[in-house]
Motif scaffolding. Structure first.
Motif, PDB file in Angstrom:
ATOM      1  N   VAL A 138       0.839  -1.195   0.000  1.00  0.00           N
ATOM      2  CA  VAL A 138       0.000   0.000   0.000  1.00  0.00           C
ATOM      3  C   VAL A 138       0.878   1.251   0.000  1.00  0.00           C
ATOM      4  O   VAL A 138       2.070   1.188   0.297  1.00  0.00           O
ATOM      5  CB  VAL A 138      -0.939   0.032   1.230  1.00  0.00           C
ATOM      6  N   ILE A 139       0.267   2.376  -0.334  1.00  0.00           N
ATOM      7  CA  ILE A 139       0.942   3.669  -0.292  1.00  0.00           C
ATOM      8  C   ILE A 139       0.082   4.628   0.515  1.00  0.00           C
ATOM      9  O   ILE A 139      -1.133   4.748   0.268  1.00  0.00           O
ATOM     10  CB  ILE A 139       1.174   4.229  -1.707  1.00  0.00           C
ATOM     11  N   ALA A 140       0.679   5.292   1.491  1.00  0.00           N
ATOM     12  CA  ALA A 140      -0.054   6.309   2.245  1.00  0.00           C
ATOM     13  C   ALA A 140      -0.343   7.490   1.321  1.00  0.00           C
ATOM     14  O   ALA A 140       0.471   7.838   0.472  1.00  0.00           O
ATOM     15  CB  ALA A 140       0.772   6.764   3.446  1.00  0.00           C
ATOM     16  N   GLY A 162       2.807   9.521   1.385  1.00  0.00           N
ATOM     17  CA  GLY A 162       3.378   9.057   0.128  1.00  0.00           C
ATOM     18  C   GLY A 162       4.296   7.858   0.236  1.00  0.00           C
ATOM     19  O   GLY A 162       4.825   7.386  -0.772  1.00  0.00           O
ATOM     20  N   ALA A 163       4.489   7.352   1.461  1.00  0.00           N
ATOM     21  CA  ALA A 163       5.413   6.233   1.661  1.00  0.00           C
ATOM     22  C   ALA A 163       4.747   4.899   1.308  1.00  0.00           C
ATOM     23  O   ALA A 163       3.536   4.725   1.449  1.00  0.00           O
ATOM     24  CB  ALA A 163       5.907   6.205   3.100  1.00  0.00           C
ATOM     25  N   ARG A 164       5.574   3.962   0.888  1.00  0.00           N
ATOM     26  CA  ARG A 164       5.103   2.629   0.517  1.00  0.00           C
ATOM     27  C   ARG A 164       5.331   1.660   1.684  1.00  0.00           C
ATOM     28  O   ARG A 164       6.402   1.650   2.302  1.00  0.00           O
ATOM     29  CB  ARG A 164       5.865   2.133  -0.716  1.00  0.00           C
ATOM     30  N   LEU A 201      10.897   5.982   4.665  1.00  0.00           N
ATOM     31  CA  LEU A 201      10.390   7.173   5.344  1.00  0.00           C
ATOM     32  C   LEU A 201      11.384   8.328   5.357  1.00  0.00           C
ATOM     33  O   LEU A 201      10.983   9.490   5.307  1.00  0.00           O
ATOM     34  CB  LEU A 201       9.999   6.827   6.785  1.00  0.00           C
ATOM     35  N   TRP A 202      12.687   8.010   5.437  1.00  0.00           N
ATOM     36  CA  TRP A 202      13.699   9.052   5.597  1.00  0.00           C
ATOM     37  C   TRP A 202      14.874   8.826   4.652  1.00  0.00           C
ATOM     38  O   TRP A 202      15.265   7.696   4.374  1.00  0.00           O
ATOM     39  CB  TRP A 202      14.195   9.090   7.042  1.00  0.00           C
ATOM     40  N   ALA A 203      15.462   9.922   4.204  1.00  0.00           N
ATOM     41  CA  ALA A 203      16.573   9.839   3.254  1.00  0.00           C
ATOM     42  C   ALA A 203      17.843   9.312   3.905  1.00  0.00           C
ATOM     43  O   ALA A 203      18.654   8.660   3.250  1.00  0.00           O
ATOM     44  CB  ALA A 203      16.839  11.223   2.645  1.00  0.00           C
ATOM     45  N   HIS A 204      18.036   9.572   5.210  1.00  0.00           N
ATOM     46  CA  HIS A 204      19.263   9.173   5.891  1.00  0.00           C
ATOM     47  C   HIS A 204      18.949   8.462   7.212  1.00  0.00           C
ATOM     48  O   HIS A 204      19.335   8.936   8.286  1.00  0.00           O
ATOM     49  CB  HIS A 204      20.145  10.397   6.150  1.00  0.00           C
ATOM     50  N   PRO A 205      18.269   7.312   7.142  1.00  0.00           N
ATOM     51  CA  PRO A 205      17.942   6.593   8.381  1.00  0.00           C
ATOM     52  C   PRO A 205      19.192   5.998   9.013  1.00  0.00           C
ATOM     53  O   PRO A 205      20.101   5.544   8.314  1.00  0.00           O
ATOM     54  CB  PRO A 205      16.982   5.508   7.913  1.00  0.00           C
ATOM     55  N   SER A 219      -8.984   5.144   4.556  1.00  0.00           N
ATOM     56  CA  SER A 219      -8.959   6.350   3.727  1.00  0.00           C
ATOM     57  C   SER A 219      -7.580   6.991   3.685  1.00  0.00           C
ATOM     58  O   SER A 219      -7.341   7.892   2.868  1.00  0.00           O
ATOM     59  CB  SER A 219      -9.986   7.362   4.238  1.00  0.00           C
ATOM     60  N   TYR A 220      -6.648   6.543   4.531  1.00  0.00           N
ATOM     61  CA  TYR A 220      -5.275   7.046   4.485  1.00  0.00           C
ATOM     62  C   TYR A 220      -4.443   6.315   3.429  1.00  0.00           C
ATOM     63  O   TYR A 220      -3.302   6.730   3.160  1.00  0.00           O
ATOM     64  CB  TYR A 220      -4.580   6.826   5.826  1.00  0.00           C
TER      65      TYR A 220
END
Length: 225
Positions: A138-140, A162-164, A201-205, A219-220
């Motif tokens: 799913v994608i938020a 927008g995260a998968r 979620l983050w570019a530099h986890p 609905s999210y």
């Protein structure tokens, strides 16, 4: 646009430091803050989503400088005035308080344990059929804002927009906070536990393979396929 409280994963706020399990209250007045919140909530003039929205609606200046229970008290004061239960003058002590017509609903000390044990279940039957199953990708939705009320309450954090992710399980149908917080009805819909990789979620986890599990209303979410 996001609000000051939507700070999950924000850079620069420092590490999360767990507190000792036996350290529930730091100050004596924190106990009173919890008690007052329970007592006023028992009057039936608002729900938990309304109260969360009240805290989130504090000015950014107050939200950033208030401690945890100061946020509770700030939101509660706004609710009491907004619902017409007290006046600003009564809160400030510049006028004598007027007896409340809701006085007979006041929670007594011997009722507290029962109220806490009962809790506040949010599961409800719904006429909205679930469309996702465990394992589904799913994608938020890309915009985390409340779709029903401009600037309204939502449980969709901005860092997940927008995260998968993938569905871990379905919790059944639950009250939709985005509606319930604003007097628009409970509007229950399917609720899912969704796992998102930190690298999504983050570019530099710090730990890219870690996962964050979020409870997401139907609905999210959008299908990723």
């Amino acid at each position: 646009m996001t609000r000051v409280h939507d700070m999950g994963g924000r850079f620069g706020d420092g590490a999360v430091t767990p507190e000792p399990e036996d350290e529930i209250f730091h100050e004596e007045w924190h106990k009173r803050a919890l008690a007052i919140t329970l007592a006023t909530g028992a009057l039936g003039q608002w729900n938990i989503d309304t109260s969360r929205h009240a805290r989130e609606s504090l000015s950014p200046q107050d939200y950033t400088r208030f401690s945890y229970y100061e946020k509770w008290m700030g939101g509660l004061a706004a609710l009491l005035v907004d619902k017409g239960l007290v006046t600003v003058e009564e809160l400030a002590g510049t006028t004598d308080p007027v007896p409340s017509p809701l006085a007979d609903r006041a929670m007594k000390a011997d009722q507290v344990a029962g109220v806490l044990a009962k809790g506040g279940p949010a599961d409800r039957p719904s006429n909205i059929a679930p469309v996702f199953s465990p394992g589904d990708e799913v994608i938020a939705r890309p915009h985390p804002e409340n779709e029903k009320v401009n600037g309204g309450h939502t449980r969709l954090p901005s860092y997940a927009a927008g995260a998968r992710g993938r569905v871990l399980r379905m919790h059944g149908s639950h009250i939709l906070p985005d509606s319930n917080a604003h007097g628009l009805g409970e509007a229950p819909e399917p609720l899912y536990a969704v796992a998102f990789a930190a690298s999504e979620l983050w570019a530099h986890p710090e730990h890219p393979d870690d996962e964050v599990v979020l409870d997401m209303w139907q609905s999210y979410l959008r299908s990723a396929t």
